[in-house]
Design an enzyme around this catalytic site. Structure first.
Site, mmCIF file in Angstrom:
data_model
loop_
_atom_site.group_PDB
_atom_site.id
_atom_site.type_symbol
_atom_site.label_atom_id
_atom_site.label_comp_id
_atom_site.label_asym_id
_atom_site.label_seq_id
_atom_site.Cartn_x
_atom_site.Cartn_y
_atom_site.Cartn_z
ATOM 1 N N GLU A 175 -3.127 59.763 -10.953
ATOM 2 C CA GLU A 175 -3.485 60.974 -11.716
ATOM 3 C C GLU A 175 -4.844 61.525 -11.314
ATOM 4 O O GLU A 175 -5.731 61.739 -12.155
ATOM 5 C CB GLU A 175 -3.451 60.682 -13.216
ATOM 6 C CG GLU A 175 -2.045 60.364 -13.710
ATOM 7 C CD GLU A 175 -1.923 60.205 -15.225
ATOM 8 O OE1 GLU A 175 -2.936 59.892 -15.870
ATOM 9 O OE2 GLU A 175 -0.814 60.402 -15.753
ATOM 10 N N GLU A 368 5.943 58.000 -13.458
ATOM 11 C CA GLU A 368 5.685 57.721 -14.874
ATOM 12 C C GLU A 368 6.434 58.733 -15.718
ATOM 13 O O GLU A 368 6.418 59.927 -15.426
ATOM 14 C CB GLU A 368 4.195 57.828 -15.225
ATOM 15 C CG GLU A 368 3.336 56.739 -14.672
ATOM 16 C CD GLU A 368 1.900 56.811 -15.174
ATOM 17 O OE1 GLU A 368 1.679 57.260 -16.313
ATOM 18 O OE2 GLU A 368 1.004 56.434 -14.399
HETATM 19 C C1 BGP Z 1 -0.924 58.082 -17.865
HETATM 20 C C2 BGP Z 1 -1.550 56.905 -17.171
HETATM 21 C C3 BGP Z 1 -0.989 55.585 -17.523
HETATM 22 C C4 BGP Z 1 -0.371 55.460 -18.882
HETATM 23 C C5 BGP Z 1 0.286 56.705 -19.387
HETATM 24 C C6 BGP Z 1 0.662 56.695 -20.852
HETATM 25 O O1 BGP Z 1 -1.853 59.091 -18.041
HETATM 26 O O2 BGP Z 1 -1.442 57.019 -15.772
HETATM 27 O O3 BGP Z 1 -1.947 54.616 -17.191
HETATM 28 O O4 BGP Z 1 -1.111 54.767 -19.760
HETATM 29 O O5 BGP Z 1 -0.457 57.860 -19.152
HETATM 30 O O6 BGP Z 1 -0.448 57.007 -21.616
HETATM 31 P P1 BGP Z 1 -0.903 56.152 -22.854
HETATM 32 O O7 BGP Z 1 -0.990 54.759 -22.363
HETATM 33 O O8 BGP Z 1 -2.200 56.696 -23.254
HETATM 34 O O9 BGP Z 1 0.136 56.321 -23.887
#
Ligand code: BGP
Length: 471
Positions: A175, A368
């Site tokens: 990201e 993701e």
């Molecule tokens: C993205 C990241 C991840 C992951 C995901 C979900 O932004 O790359 O590392 O954590 O989001 O977000 P969260 O864990 O805050 O629910």
């Protein structure tokens, strides 16, 4: 018709949220190791150092470090073709600036990759997923400092050489566009906390420039070491809609998208396009570009574009702000939200795929996607999570439309947090994404045992049918 035969179904994780073992095997501290857990809407507190009596979720996370064999066997049972993980940079170079790597750290990932390959699971590896070594932050100011380009290059080279023949799919920075979120410290992404009076815009474009160079160098070396390597960039993609058909709202929406294209263009096109240079004007800051930098960016173009997709939002005048991971936007009255307020929009995934493929014409990889939810462990050990199945099913349907109807070239799909892990934005455990439940809680309790949720069995069928059986 249908998805590719070699479609990479799997799941995604990151070392700082999953691995634990934060000081074991000679690992150094990373930026995640001084972050406390928080709650929705409450920012995570970043301590200057590890304080006694304070709980830091990354330290044990959900203990992949000790349980990787058990977990990989479960991934195999689900039929994973690939597994996305990150290497903790500070496990290989504990400070980040050493000339020699930490052998014990390298060995740990050898063991993990060997275990994956035993089952025919392709590792998909992120080199930097929100876990810059803390020493680089404290002593160099993190990505503000151009010397990090060389440190990253050394780290990447060591990984490519060591894991040649084991790992083929790589990503440089997770990201990376999260670096340019104005109004917030780009701490997660770039390890930067703004100082009093600092020209924030200048810091952002300069740090980003250094990361582009680091990524380009990694791509060039990675290809040289093993021409089989496929090295991608990774973007955070929130679909955005203009709030109304008022042309001014359209302009605002377009402007908001520019920061995504800024990072996409630099990585995939390999140069600063007019999208980027116009951003410099808007931000009132340009990076210092040295001789040879632009050539490097051109030579270090990525092979594919990977991205995360969770939600969409609207842009326009007078919007009501809603939650999101890092990039936020406005409330869309047509969409429902998760318990954490992220707007659920499967159609937005298809639109994102179409938009990105249209613009970049390189293979895409959804690395993701998913919904964070509170799961209930029943007395008999079962976990019923129809909401998760529903979310994923609807996104897969739209993903397939992008491939089958819109001819998007898509490499694979790895839902986030395929096994429960620590949330990045809030540091919570109760916000769960997994197909596998982990007995670990926000009050530092839990025995880390693993249990299969209903979605585990569902996803297994999805993979076995190459996405045809979504029932
Ligand atoms: C993205 C990241 C991840 C992951 C995901 C979900 O932004 O790359 O590392 O954590 O989001 O977000 P969260 O864990 O805050 O629910």
């Amino acid at each position: 018709m249908g998805l590719r035969k070699d479609f990479l179904w799997g799941g995604a994780t990151a070392a700082n949220q999953y691995e634990g073992g934060y000081l074991e095997g000679g690992k150094g501290l990373s930026i995640a190791d001084i972050e406390r857990g928080a709650r929705n809407g409450v920012p995570r507190k970043i301590d200057p150092e590890i304080l006694d009596g304070v709980f830091y979720p990354s330290h044990e996370a959900t203990d992949f470090y000790h349980r990787y064999k058990e977990d990989i066997a479960l991934f195999h049972e689900m039929g994973f073709k690939c597994f996305r993980m990150s290497i903790a940079w500070s496990r290989i170079f504990p400070r980040g600036d050493e000339s020699e790597p930490n052998e014990e750290g390298l060995k740990f990932y050898d063991n993990v990759f060997d275990e994956l390959l035993k089952y025919g699971i392709e590792p998909v590896v992120t080199l930097s997923h929100y876990e810059t070594p803390l020493t680089l932050v404290r002593e160099y100011g993190s990505w503000r400092d151009r010397r990090l380009v060389d440190f990253f290059e050394r780290y990447a080279r060591v990984c490519f050489e060591r894991y040649k023949g084991k790992v083929k799919y790589w990503m440089t920075f997770n990201e990376i566009n999260a670096t340019m979120v104005t109004g917030r410290n780009p701490y997660h992404q770039a390890g930067i906390i703004f100082e009093e009076g600092e020209n924030q815009e200048k810091t952002i474009v300069q740090a980003s420039h250094h990361m582009f160079l680091a990524s380009a160098k990694a791509v060039i070396i990675g290809h040289k070491i093993d021409p089989e390597n496929k090295i991608g960039c990774m973007l955070l993609v929130p679909e955005m809609y203009a709030k109304t058909c008022d042309p001014d709202d359209q302009v605002l929406c377009r402007e908001k998208l520019l920061s995504l294209f800024y990072y996409g263009d630099a990585h995939v096109r390999g140069y600063y396009s007019n999208t980027c240079t116009s951003q410099w004007k808007r931000l009132g800051a340009t990076p210092d570009i040295q001789q040879g930098d632009e050539q490097l960016m051109r030579e270090g173009k990525v092979d594919y574009l990977a991205f995360s997709y969770y939600f969409s939002s609207i842009v326009g005048k007078d919007i009501e702000e809603v939650e999101g991971n890092i990039i936020r936007g406005g409330k869309n009255p047509y969409l429902k939200t998760t318990e954490w307020g992220w707007q659920i929009d499967p159609v937005g995934l298809r639109l994102s795929l179409d938009m990105l493929y249209d613009r970049y014409q390189v293979p895409l990889f959804i690395v993701e996607n998913g919904m964070g939810a509170i799961d209930t462990l029943e007395a008999d050990g079962s976990i019923h999570d129809p909401y998760r199945i529903d979310y994923l099913r609807r996104h897969i349907i739209e993903m397939k439309k992008a491939v089958e109807l819109d001819d998007v070239d898509l490499m694979g799909y790895t839902p986030w947090g395929c096994i429960d892990l620590v949330s990045a934005s809030t540091g919570e455990m109760r916000k769960r994404y997994g197909f596998i439940y982990v007995d670990r809680h926000d009050d530092d309790t839990g025995d880390f045992s693993r249990k299969k949720k209903d979605s585990f069995y569902w996803y297994k069928k999805v993979i076995a049918s190459n996405g045809e059986d979504l029932a």
